[in-house]
Write a protein that holds these residues in place. Structure first.
Motif, PDB file in Angstrom:
ATOM      1  N   PHE A  72     -11.160 -18.426 -11.914  1.00 10.55           N
ATOM      2  CA  PHE A  72     -12.099 -17.307 -11.769  1.00 10.55           C
ATOM      3  C   PHE A  72     -13.321 -17.715 -10.948  1.00 10.55           C
ATOM      4  N   ILE A  73     -13.907 -18.855 -11.296  1.00 14.40           N
ATOM      5  CA  ILE A  73     -15.112 -19.317 -10.579  1.00 14.40           C
ATOM      6  C   ILE A  73     -14.787 -19.634  -9.125  1.00 14.40           C
ATOM      7  N   SER A  74     -13.656 -20.315  -8.898  1.00 13.49           N
ATOM      8  CA  SER A  74     -13.305 -20.715  -7.531  1.00 13.49           C
ATOM      9  C   SER A  74     -13.034 -19.513  -6.639  1.00 13.49           C
ATOM     10  N   VAL A  75     -12.337 -18.502  -7.169  1.00 13.40           N
ATOM     11  CA  VAL A  75     -12.046 -17.304  -6.366  1.00 13.40           C
ATOM     12  C   VAL A  75     -13.333 -16.568  -6.006  1.00 13.40           C
ATOM     13  N   ILE A  76     -14.239 -16.456  -6.975  1.00 16.33           N
ATOM     14  CA  ILE A  76     -15.519 -15.789  -6.692  1.00 16.33           C
ATOM     15  C   ILE A  76     -16.295 -16.552  -5.623  1.00 16.33           C
ATOM     16  N   MET A  77     -16.320 -17.875  -5.727  1.00 14.48           N
ATOM     17  CA  MET A  77     -17.114 -18.682  -4.796  1.00 14.48           C
ATOM     18  C   MET A  77     -16.583 -18.594  -3.365  1.00 14.48           C
ATOM     19  N   PHE A  78     -15.275 -18.829  -3.176  1.00 16.05           N
ATOM     20  CA  PHE A  78     -14.802 -18.862  -1.790  1.00 16.05           C
ATOM     21  C   PHE A  78     -14.666 -17.456  -1.199  1.00 16.05           C
ATOM     22  N   THR A  79     -14.401 -16.432  -2.049  1.00 17.77           N
ATOM     23  CA  THR A  79     -14.346 -15.056  -1.541  1.00 17.77           C
ATOM     24  C   THR A  79     -15.743 -14.562  -1.178  1.00 17.77           C
ATOM     25  N   SER A  80     -16.746 -14.935  -1.974  1.00 18.99           N
ATOM     26  CA  SER A  80     -18.138 -14.581  -1.634  1.00 18.99           C
ATOM     27  C   SER A  80     -18.559 -15.227  -0.324  1.00 18.99           C
ATOM     28  N   LYS A  81     -18.105 -16.452  -0.108  1.00 16.82           N
ATOM     29  CA  LYS A  81     -18.413 -17.138   1.153  1.00 16.82           C
ATOM     30  C   LYS A  81     -17.754 -16.437   2.331  1.00 16.82           C
ATOM     31  N   LEU A  82     -16.502 -16.003   2.154  1.00 16.58           N
ATOM     32  CA  LEU A  82     -15.821 -15.237   3.206  1.00 16.58           C
ATOM     33  C   LEU A  82     -16.567 -13.946   3.511  1.00 16.58           C
ATOM     34  N   SER A  83     -17.014 -13.288   2.445  1.00 14.23           N
ATOM     35  CA  SER A  83     -17.758 -12.031   2.619  1.00 14.23           C
ATOM     36  C   SER A  83     -19.097 -12.265   3.290  1.00 14.23           C
ATOM     37  N   GLY A  84     -19.790 -13.353   2.865  1.00 16.83           N
ATOM     38  CA  GLY A  84     -21.082 -13.669   3.467  1.00 16.83           C
ATOM     39  C   GLY A  84     -20.984 -14.005   4.939  1.00 16.83           C
ATOM     40  N   ASN A  85     -19.870 -14.580   5.365  1.00 17.49           N
ATOM     41  CA  ASN A  85     -19.655 -14.907   6.788  1.00 17.49           C
ATOM     42  C   ASN A  85     -19.037 -13.754   7.573  1.00 17.49           C
ATOM     43  N   SER A  86     -18.943 -12.587   6.900  1.00 15.43           N
ATOM     44  CA  SER A  86     -18.381 -11.367   7.525  1.00 15.43           C
ATOM     45  C   SER A  86     -16.912 -11.528   7.918  1.00 15.43           C
ATOM     46  N   GLU A  87     -16.215 -12.509   7.304  1.00 13.85           N
ATOM     47  CA  GLU A  87     -14.798 -12.701   7.616  1.00 13.85           C
ATOM     48  C   GLU A  87     -13.939 -11.577   7.037  1.00 13.85           C
ATOM     49  N   ILE A  88     -14.333 -11.061   5.874  1.00 16.98           N
ATOM     50  CA  ILE A  88     -13.564  -9.973   5.263  1.00 16.98           C
ATOM     51  C   ILE A  88     -13.706  -8.693   6.085  1.00 16.98           C
ATOM     52  N   LYS A 302     -19.966  -7.573   0.498  1.00 14.85           N
ATOM     53  CA  LYS A 302     -21.166  -8.320   0.868  1.00 14.85           C
ATOM     54  C   LYS A 302     -22.375  -7.741   0.143  1.00 14.85           C
ATOM     55  N   ARG A 303     -23.117  -8.590  -0.546  1.00 11.28           N
ATOM     56  CA  ARG A 303     -24.261  -8.128  -1.330  1.00 11.28           C
ATOM     57  C   ARG A 303     -25.516  -8.921  -0.979  1.00 11.28           C
ATOM     58  N   ARG A 304     -26.624  -8.351  -1.296  1.00  6.70           N
ATOM     59  CA  ARG A 304     -27.886  -9.088  -1.177  1.00  6.70           C
ATOM     60  C   ARG A 304     -27.914 -10.160  -2.267  1.00  6.70           C
ATOM     61  N   GLY A 305     -28.297 -11.340  -1.882  1.00  3.49           N
ATOM     62  CA  GLY A 305     -28.302 -12.441  -2.832  1.00  3.49           C
ATOM     63  C   GLY A 305     -27.094 -13.342  -2.686  1.00  3.49           C
ATOM     64  N   GLY A 306     -26.060 -12.862  -1.948  1.00  2.00           N
ATOM     65  CA  GLY A 306     -24.904 -13.692  -1.614  1.00  2.00           C
ATOM     66  C   GLY A 306     -24.092 -14.136  -2.816  1.00  2.00           C
ATOM     67  N   ILE A 307     -23.693 -15.408  -2.793  1.00  7.20           N
ATOM     68  CA  ILE A 307     -22.806 -15.959  -3.821  1.00  7.20           C
ATOM     69  C   ILE A 307     -23.442 -15.900  -5.199  1.00  7.20           C
ATOM     70  N   GLY A 308     -24.749 -16.082  -5.285  1.00  7.24           N
ATOM     71  CA  GLY A 308     -25.433 -16.132  -6.579  1.00  7.24           C
ATOM     72  C   GLY A 308     -25.238 -14.878  -7.403  1.00  7.24           C
TER      73      GLY A 308
END
Length: 363
Positions: A72-88, A302-308
């Motif tokens: 659960f934690i790993s999926v949230i972390m790397f998917t949030s990173k993908l979203s933050g980099n606009s890859e999604i 993509k949200r304000r505050g990013g991965i956190g």
């Protein structure tokens, strides 16, 4: 398999393994700090025995327990990173739907579920047995030993027509008192054996009855046979008289399932602890699908505050899931409950949450 699937699966498994490798050493450090005093007090215990006989099995046990949390934690972390980099956003812009985007996640969840199912049903019980043996030998004081040396007032149904009762039985001496055996045909008692003493002979799997009486119930007149000694066999062994909850965790699932059926046939009243343990071994791995879907739908936007922000929301849901899981296990162990339903309630509730989040994310 397309480039996108390979890319996401690589991220999926590397993040999962990395998270798991962080959680397990933390658990080991906490465990060492709690038990180091007991390790030092055990004079015959070597470092090699601690590692091979305890911590290897500790890693297997806790690694399997932490799988859903790490996933659960790993999926949230790397998917949030993908979203933050606009890859999604780029993936969707290329014409790939959210449903298609989920495919590599579900493939990864399937592989982890298969591994976890096999571990839960076959590997972890053996590790639990090794951990229990080590703790019983080295870590528990003489006043906290779990091994039960005797039982009293035990009744068992051996078959549809055979019943036994024991006033007392000692597992060390393999000797019991106030024994009775009843054989029925339908609702009619055919004969009954009463003995002051019963002793188990492990060598030939027989019982010796001392000072016994055997009463045959006739239509008009009963007949009685008595004697000093009688060697005979019954359809039970001394271990069948023992009902201890922690033994369920040490049984492979096939053995545990057979034990439940056998105990039900023998009239053991409350086996819900055993049933909860058996059903939990399947429900926990299946949660990989539910938790993966929740994590992706939470983190893909993509949200304000990013991965956190995503991590905080995800961990809150994870703690709720663990809370529901523990409560359902306790409630499922009570005599009045339905264990199968109680064990699956967390997956059912969070399955609805995952479906709602999926529909919302898809829109």
């Amino acid at each position: 398999m397309k480039i996108l699937d390979k890319y996401l699966l690589k991220k999926y498994f590397t993040s999962f393994i990395f998270t798991l490798l962080i959680l397990i050493p933390i658990a080991m450090a906490i465990d060492v700090s709690e038990k180091v005093g007991k390790f030092l007090k055990a004079e015959d215990l070597t470092v090699s025995e601690i590692i091979n006989d305890y911590y290897i099995h500790f890693v297997i046990n806790y690694g399997n327990t932490f799988m859903p949390l790490a996933l659960f934690i790993s999926v949230i972390m790397f998917t949030s990173k993908l979203s933050g980099n606009s890859e999604i956003i780029a993936i969707h812009s290329s014409g790939i739907s959210f449903r298609r985007f989920l495919r590599p996640y579900l493939i990864g969840a399937t592989l982890i579920t298969i591994i976890s199912l096999y571990s839960n049903h076959f590997i972890v019980p053996n590790s639990n047995k090794a951990l229990e043996k080590f703790e019983e030998t080295y870590l528990r004081s003489i006043y906290k030993k779990k091994t039960k040396s005797s039982v009293s007032k035990v009744s068992l149904q051996l078959s549809e027509s055979d019943y036994i009762y024991l006033g007392y039985f000692n597992f060390k001496s393999k000797n019991g008192y106030n024994f009775s055996y009843e054989h029925f045909e339908g609702n009619k008692l055919v004969y009954k054996i009463i003995s002051q003493n019963i002793r188990w002979n492990e060598k030939d799997s027989t019982y010796r009855l001392s000072t016994y009486r055997k009463r045959f119930v006739g239509a008009y007149k009963d007949s009685l046979d008595s004697g000093s000694f009688m060697d005979t066999t019954f359809n039970f062994e001394p271990k069948d008289l023992l009902y201890v909850d922690y033994l369920a965790r040490e049984m492979p699932s096939i053995t545990l399932s057979n034990h439940i059926k056998k105990s039900e046939n023998r009239g053991v009243e409350n086996l819900n602890n055993y049933k909860v343990e058996l059903y939990k071994r399947t429900s926990l791995p299946i949660s990989s699908f539910v938790l993966t879907l929740i994590a992706v739908t939470l983190a893909s936007k993509k949200r304000r505050g990013g991965i956190g922000v995503n991590l905080a929301a995800g961990i809150s849901l994870m703690f709720l899931y663990v809370f529901f899981m523990k409560v359902s296990e306790v409630l499922g162990s009570t005599a009045e409950s339905i264990p199968l339903l109680m064990v699956w309630i967390p997956n059912i509730i969070f399955g609805f949450i995952a479906t709602y989040l999926y529909v919302k994310a898809k829109q």
